[in-house]
Enzyme design. Structure first.
Site, PDB file in Angstrom:
ATOM      1  N   CYS A   2       7.319 -17.367  -5.337  1.00 28.66           N
ATOM      2  CA  CYS A   2       7.128 -17.612  -6.760  1.00 28.66           C
ATOM      3  C   CYS A   2       8.329 -18.412  -7.253  1.00 28.66           C
ATOM      4  O   CYS A   2       9.450 -17.896  -7.289  1.00 28.66           O
ATOM      5  CB  CYS A   2       7.012 -16.291  -7.512  1.00 28.66           C
ATOM      6  SG  CYS A   2       6.870 -16.487  -9.306  1.00 28.66           S
ATOM      7  N   GLU A 111       1.988 -22.275  -8.512  1.00 29.07           N
ATOM      8  CA  GLU A 111       2.163 -22.414  -7.075  1.00 29.07           C
ATOM      9  C   GLU A 111       1.649 -23.785  -6.656  1.00 29.07           C
ATOM     10  O   GLU A 111       0.802 -24.369  -7.340  1.00 29.07           O
ATOM     11  CB  GLU A 111       1.422 -21.304  -6.333  1.00 29.07           C
ATOM     12  CG  GLU A 111       1.822 -21.162  -4.875  1.00 29.07           C
ATOM     13  CD  GLU A 111       3.314 -21.026  -4.682  1.00 29.07           C
ATOM     14  OE1 GLU A 111       3.964 -22.080  -4.429  1.00 29.07           O
ATOM     15  OE2 GLU A 111       3.838 -19.912  -4.772  1.00 29.07           O
TER      16      GLU A 111
END
Length: 254
Positions: A2, A111
Site C-alpha cells: 500500500c 494500487e
C-alpha cells in the site's frame, strides 16, 4: 503493498466508526503519500472496563515507521508497509506488534497494475474502495523515534497480507483490514499478544472492495483533488487468476 491511500470521509463519520473520544476537523485527503502525517486510532490508557463510552484516541503519525534502535534515519529504508506474516519476527516490527498496534482509517487505497514488459504499456493506477461506501480501518503499527537531539516523532506502517481474488489481478499484496467488531481486540496490547490477534491478519472478504481504473494523476504527490478518483478506461483488461484446484486429500510426490 500500500503506497497511497485516501481519507475523504467527514471527521464525524470517522469519529463515530472508530469510537474516538474526540477528533478535530480535517480536510478531505485524496492522495496520502509516504512521509506525510496520517490519522490513526490508538487505545486510550484511561479506558474503564465495561464502559460504553468511546475508548480510543486519535493521533497523527508520520507514514514511514522508524524503529527505536535506528541510529540515523537517513541511512534506514522507509518502512511504509509491514508483512503481516513476518511482523512478529522482524526486529523492525516485533516490539510494535506487541505494544503499539493501531488502526488507520481510509476511504480506500491506490494500487498499480504493472503489465508485462514486452507490452510497453505504463502501469495502470486503480482506486480500490469499499464496495458499499464508507471507510475501512487498516491494521497498523506505531513507533516513537527519539533523535539524538532529544526530539520525538511518532511513526507508523500499514500491515499487508496476500491479496484476495479481487485484488490479485492488480497486485499480489493488499492492506490488512480490521472489522469494527474486532477493533477492541486489535488495539488491546495490554492483554493480547500478537499470537492472540494473528487470525485478524487475513485478506479482506471478496465483496469488501471494488477496483476502478483511474488516471496517472495520482502518480504525483502534488495532485490532491477529487479528480484523482475519476474513472477512466483501463489500458488493458485485467486477467483473473486461475481458480484453485480442489484438494483431493491424496498425497503426491509431484
Amino acid at each position: 503493498m500500500c503506497g497511497r491511500f485516501a481519507l475523504t470521509a467527514s471527521p464525524e463519520e470517522v469519529r463515530e466508526i472508530l469510537g474516538l473520544l474526540e477528533l478535530e476537523d480535517f480536510p478531505a485527503r485524496y492522495n496520502i503519500a509516504p512521509t506525510q502525517p496520517i490519522l490513526v486510532a490508538i487505545a486510550a490508557a484511561s479506558h474503564e472496563p465495561g464502559s460504553n463510552r468511546p475508548d480510543r484516541k486519535a493521533q497523527l503519525v508520520r507514514w514511514g515507521l522508524i524503529p527505536s534502535w535506528v541510529k540515523d534515519p537517513k541511512d534506514f529504508a522507509l518502512l511504509i508497509n509491514a508483512r503481516s506474516e513476518t511482523a512478529t519476527e522482524k526486529a523492525s516490527f516485533r516490539a510494535a506488534m506487541r505494544h503499539r498496534r493501531i488502526l488507520i482509517p481510509a476511504s480506500g487505497f491506490y494500487e498499480w497494475h504493472r503489465p508485462a514488459k514486452e507490452s510497453g504499456d505504463k502501469p495502470q493506477a486503480y482506486w480500490i474502495r469499499p464496495k458499499h461506501g464508507g471507510i475501512v480501518a487498516f491494521a497498523g503499527l506505531m513507533e516513537t523515534y527519539m533523535s539524538a537531539d532529544g526530539s520525538e516523532i511518532d511513526t507508523g506502517a500499514v500491515l499487508t497480507v496476500a491479496a484476495n481474488q479481487t485484488m490479485a489481478p492488480i497486485h499480489d499484496r493488499m492492506p490488512v483490514v480490521i472489522q469494527p467488531e474486532d477493533f477492541a481486540r486489535w488495539l488491546d496490547c495490554r492483554n493480547l499478544e500478537p499470537r492472540d490477534v494473528q487470525d485478524l491478519m487475513r485478506p479482506a472478504d471478496e465483496d469488501v472492495f471494488e477496483a476502478i481504473a483511474v488516471s496517472d494523476l495520482v502518480n504525483k504527490v502534488a495532485n490532491v483533488g477529487p479528480e484523482l478518483q475519476t474513472p477512466v478506461a483501463p489500458r488493458e483488461e485485467l486477467k483473473k487468476p486461475a481458480p484453485k484446484k480442489p484438494d483431493s486429500g491424496q498425497m503426491s510426490l509431484f
